[in-house]
Design an enzyme around this catalytic site. Structure first.
Site, mmCIF file in Angstrom:
data_model
loop_
_atom_site.group_PDB
_atom_site.id
_atom_site.type_symbol
_atom_site.label_atom_id
_atom_site.label_comp_id
_atom_site.label_asym_id
_atom_site.label_seq_id
_atom_site.Cartn_x
_atom_site.Cartn_y
_atom_site.Cartn_z
ATOM 1 N N SER A 8 35.241 -21.356 -41.287
ATOM 2 C CA SER A 8 35.491 -21.991 -39.805
ATOM 3 C C SER A 8 35.000 -20.833 -38.863
ATOM 4 O O SER A 8 35.752 -19.701 -38.718
ATOM 5 C CB SER A 8 36.947 -22.458 -39.446
ATOM 6 O OG SER A 8 36.777 -22.643 -38.016
ATOM 7 N N HIS A 33 31.995 -24.421 -41.185
ATOM 8 C CA HIS A 33 32.748 -25.408 -40.380
ATOM 9 C C HIS A 33 32.875 -24.992 -39.025
ATOM 10 O O HIS A 33 32.974 -23.953 -38.492
ATOM 11 C CB HIS A 33 34.409 -25.287 -40.791
ATOM 12 C CG HIS A 33 35.292 -26.217 -40.309
ATOM 13 N ND1 HIS A 33 35.302 -27.457 -40.608
ATOM 14 C CD2 HIS A 33 36.075 -26.187 -39.424
ATOM 15 C CE1 HIS A 33 36.136 -28.227 -40.123
ATOM 16 N NE2 HIS A 33 36.678 -27.435 -39.098
ATOM 17 N N ASP A 35 34.118 -26.072 -35.174
ATOM 18 C CA ASP A 35 35.141 -26.785 -34.477
ATOM 19 C C ASP A 35 34.835 -26.864 -32.856
ATOM 20 O O ASP A 35 34.644 -26.130 -32.227
ATOM 21 C CB ASP A 35 36.432 -26.057 -34.524
ATOM 22 C CG ASP A 35 36.820 -25.822 -36.001
ATOM 23 O OD1 ASP A 35 37.395 -27.166 -36.220
ATOM 24 O OD2 ASP A 35 37.417 -24.977 -36.415
ATOM 25 N N MET A 37 36.084 -28.523 -29.421
ATOM 26 C CA MET A 37 37.374 -28.743 -28.694
ATOM 27 C C MET A 37 37.096 -29.092 -27.297
ATOM 28 O O MET A 37 36.271 -28.357 -26.670
ATOM 29 C CB MET A 37 38.351 -27.791 -28.687
ATOM 30 C CG MET A 37 38.678 -27.349 -30.359
ATOM 31 S SD MET A 37 39.840 -25.998 -30.290
ATOM 32 C CE MET A 37 40.044 -25.745 -32.119
ATOM 33 N N HIS A 66 33.480 -30.562 -36.727
ATOM 34 C CA HIS A 66 34.636 -31.101 -36.583
ATOM 35 C C HIS A 66 35.021 -31.302 -35.073
ATOM 36 O O HIS A 66 35.280 -30.617 -34.448
ATOM 37 C CB HIS A 66 35.593 -30.211 -37.197
ATOM 38 C CG HIS A 66 37.218 -30.676 -36.998
ATOM 39 N ND1 HIS A 66 38.363 -30.011 -37.548
ATOM 40 C CD2 HIS A 66 37.666 -31.756 -36.741
ATOM 41 C CE1 HIS A 66 39.260 -30.564 -37.101
ATOM 42 N NE2 HIS A 66 38.993 -31.852 -36.728
ATOM 43 N N MET A 68 36.899 -32.350 -32.354
ATOM 44 C CA MET A 68 38.276 -32.548 -31.675
ATOM 45 C C MET A 68 38.085 -32.956 -30.082
ATOM 46 O O MET A 68 38.290 -32.358 -29.159
ATOM 47 C CB MET A 68 39.152 -31.468 -31.782
ATOM 48 C CG MET A 68 39.441 -31.110 -33.232
ATOM 49 S SD MET A 68 40.062 -29.418 -33.601
ATOM 50 C CE MET A 68 38.416 -28.787 -34.047
ATOM 51 N N MET A 137 44.273 -32.728 -41.599
ATOM 52 C CA MET A 137 44.702 -31.494 -40.785
ATOM 53 C C MET A 137 46.109 -31.137 -41.218
ATOM 54 O O MET A 137 47.196 -31.898 -41.339
ATOM 55 C CB MET A 137 44.965 -31.904 -39.040
ATOM 56 C CG MET A 137 43.803 -32.198 -38.417
ATOM 57 S SD MET A 137 42.695 -30.838 -38.304
ATOM 58 C CE MET A 137 43.338 -29.605 -37.751
ATOM 59 N N PHE A 143 43.936 -24.922 -32.268
ATOM 60 C CA PHE A 143 43.671 -23.264 -32.415
ATOM 61 C C PHE A 143 43.769 -23.077 -33.642
ATOM 62 O O PHE A 143 44.260 -23.537 -34.815
ATOM 63 C CB PHE A 143 45.255 -22.655 -31.880
ATOM 64 C CG PHE A 143 45.630 -23.134 -30.366
ATOM 65 C CD1 PHE A 143 44.854 -22.742 -29.353
ATOM 66 C CD2 PHE A 143 46.081 -24.361 -30.173
ATOM 67 C CE1 PHE A 143 45.231 -22.990 -28.072
ATOM 68 C CE2 PHE A 143 46.372 -24.792 -28.959
ATOM 69 C CZ PHE A 143 45.764 -24.025 -27.868
ATOM 70 N N ASP A 175 42.430 -28.642 -43.463
ATOM 71 C CA ASP A 175 41.893 -27.703 -42.469
ATOM 72 C C ASP A 175 43.197 -27.199 -41.711
ATOM 73 O O ASP A 175 43.842 -28.007 -41.096
ATOM 74 C CB ASP A 175 41.143 -28.645 -41.598
ATOM 75 C CG ASP A 175 40.585 -27.763 -40.271
ATOM 76 O OD1 ASP A 175 40.521 -26.389 -40.354
ATOM 77 O OD2 ASP A 175 39.536 -28.333 -39.331
ATOM 78 N N GLY A 176 43.349 -25.665 -41.655
ATOM 79 C CA GLY A 176 44.471 -25.304 -40.917
ATOM 80 C C GLY A 176 45.207 -24.568 -41.849
ATOM 81 O O GLY A 176 46.025 -25.164 -42.813
ATOM 82 N N GLY A 177 45.322 -23.175 -41.594
ATOM 83 C CA GLY A 177 46.422 -22.441 -42.036
ATOM 84 C C GLY A 177 46.051 -22.187 -43.816
ATOM 85 O O GLY A 177 47.046 -21.834 -44.545
#
Ligand code: DX5
Ligand code: ZN
Length: 218
Positions: A8, A33, A35, A37, A66, A68, A137, A143, A175-177
């Site tokens: 990402s 990826h 993002d 926002m 993606h 958002m 997610m 973030f 997606d995330g962490g």
């Protein structure tokens, strides 16, 4: 099929974006990826079309966009024109999701729907057959660098079961962490695309970090 890795660029160095895109080009990363926002659907603003077009100019891998953003229908064609190969919209942002998904497919992009941590995967029962991908997610969107939410494993079990019944070829993206501590377990639980921002770009050797994620769980 071996799982895919989508670094990402939210975690890239925007002052050296060309360098970071070329790093991904020369790595085991499969997709890039991206993002988006809008400061409405999520409390943060990332970047818009000029940046996506600049990434596309140097990218040798598919752009996995993606969104958002609220009311994404307004911008689907513009993201296709900026270079998107996949477009993900949020379940929570689309009151007429079936129409939105058909529109993405008419544009010739892979159609994907994301669900926030609080949204049950089973709500996708009547749309999953129309999708190319579902994005789970594993943090609240908005973030990079947040802590992985363990309930993701339960959601992977649910989407895996739903996909087996209705759409066996579905990509399942997380997606995330995502990092070296959970990648293998995610792949074993059914993830077929891993998004990774900070765990790649804050690594001393990002190319190696991508290779390690790619070989996780094999
Ligand atoms: C979060 C974004 C993610 C983010 C992931 O809202 O959708 O794609 O870039 O970043 P990490 O891997 O750092 O959690
Ligand atoms: Zn994302």
């Amino acid at each position: 099929m071996n799982h895919l890795i989508a670094p990402s660029i939210l975690a890239a160095d925007f002052a050296n974006l060309q360098r970071d895109i070329e790093m991904i080009n020369n790595s085991d990363g499969d997709w890039i990826h991206v993002d988006i926002m809008d400061g409405m659907f999520v409390p943060n603003i990332s970047f818009g079309f000029p940046v996506v077009s600049a990434v596309k100019k140097y990218a040798k891998k598919d752009l996995d966009v993606h969104l958002m953003i609220v009311d994404p229908d307004r911008y689907l064609k513009a993201f296709k024109d900026a270079g998107a190969a996949s477009i993900t919209v949020h379940y929570e942002a689309c009151p007429n999701l079936h129409r939105t998904v058909q529109y993405i497919k008419e544009l010739g992009c892979r159609a994907s729907v994301a669900v926030n941590p609080h949204t049950p995967v089973l709500l996708l029962e009547d749309i999953v057959a129309d999708l190319d991908m579902v994005l789970i997610m594993s943090v609240n969107p908005g973030f990079g660098g947040q802590k992985f939410i363990p309930n993701t494993y339960k959601k992977l079990a649910d989407i895996k079961e739903l996909a087996a019944r209705k759409n066996p070829g579905l990509y399942i993206e997380v997606d995330g962490g995502v990092d070296g501590s959970n990648a293998a377990k995610l792949v074993k639980a059914g993830a077929t695309v891993l998004v990774a921002g900070n765990s790649v770009f804050s690594a001393l050797n990002p190319v190696q970090a991508i290779a390690d994620l790619k070989s996780s769980g094999l």
